[in-house]
Structure formats: structure tokens, C-alpha cells
Write a protein that holds these residues in place. Structure first.
Motif: not given
Length: 132
Positions: A14-18, A30-31, A52-65
Motif C-alpha cells: 500500500l505504501s507504494k501507491w499514492d 485508499w482509506v 493497536a499500534k499497527l491499527a493506529l498507523m493504518c488509520g493515520i495513513r488512511g486519514l492523513g492524520d
């Protein structure tokens, strides 16, 4: 460990796609993808804290913040997924609470962040409600 490897591969892919900031369909996907991956991280067999930490990282990536503003020109579907992503982030913050190991300030901070994410989820639910 197998689950962790799958998550790492999915994150790498997923990180390869913008997606283009002007492509609502791509931004919706994306989200959605980041939210679904984060939700899976909250489940078994990952440890609750790591998941939970990985889920938060995913949420931040999906939302931008996790505190990013609502997009001005977004489809109902994208707004629904953003709401779901905030709900997932709320669950992740809640999963990080450990009353036996954390100080009162940390507990209160995590609780407030969790509630804040659920509030954001409710805001999106009101925006996308089809009932009058």
C-alpha cells in the motif's frame, strides 16, 4: 509472527501507491484499504498492544492524520470510510489502555483520544445519514 509478516507485506504494498488528491475513487479506496487493514490488526493473533499500534498507523495513513479535517469535496462513500477509519482509530486507542501499567495522565490521554475518534466517527455518520 505469520500475521505480522502479512501486515508488513500489505503495508509495503500500500505504501507504494499514492493516490491523486483529485481522484475521489482512488482516495475512497485508499482509506477503505487502510481501514480494513487496521481493523484486521486489532484482531487475533497479534498481541493487543502491537495490533493497536499497527491499527493506529493504518488509520493515520488512511486519514492523513487522526485529526485531519473533513475533505470539502468528497463522495458519500469516501466520507463513510473516513468515519469507519475514525471508529477503528478509537478502538485502537482504547486497546492501548493498560490500567495496570500506565499512569493516570497516560490513561486519561488515551481515553480522551479514543472518545475524540468516536466523536469524529459520529460527525461523519451525521454527514452521510440518508435519514432526515
Amino acid at each position: 509472527e505469520v500475521q505480522q509478516n502479512y501486515v508488513n507485506k500489505a503495508v509495503e504494498l500500500l505504501s507504494k501507491w499514492d493516490p491523486s488528491p483529485k481522484d475521489d475513487a482512488a482516495l475512497t479506496l485508499w482509506v477503505e484499504l487502510w481501514t480494513r487493514l487496521g481493523t484486521q490488526c486489532l484482531g487475533q493473533p497479534l498481541t493487543p498492544n502491537a495490533g493497536a499500534k499497527l491499527a493506529l498507523m493504518c488509520g493515520i495513513r488512511g486519514l492523513g492524520d487522526v485529526n485531519s479535517p473533513k475533505p470539502e469535496h468528497a463522495s458519500q462513500r469516501r466520507l463513510q470510510w473516513r468515519g469507519a477509519c475514525h471508529a477503528m482509530c478509537g478502538q485502537a486507542f482504547y486497546a492501548l489502555i493498560d490500567k495496570d501499567r500506565q499512569e493516570k495522565d497516560s490513561l486519561e490521554s488515551l481515553q480522551c483520544m479514543s472518545v475524540s475518534q468516536f466523536e469524529r466517527c459520529c460527525e461523519y455518520a451525521m454527514l452521510t445519514s440518508t435519514e432526515a
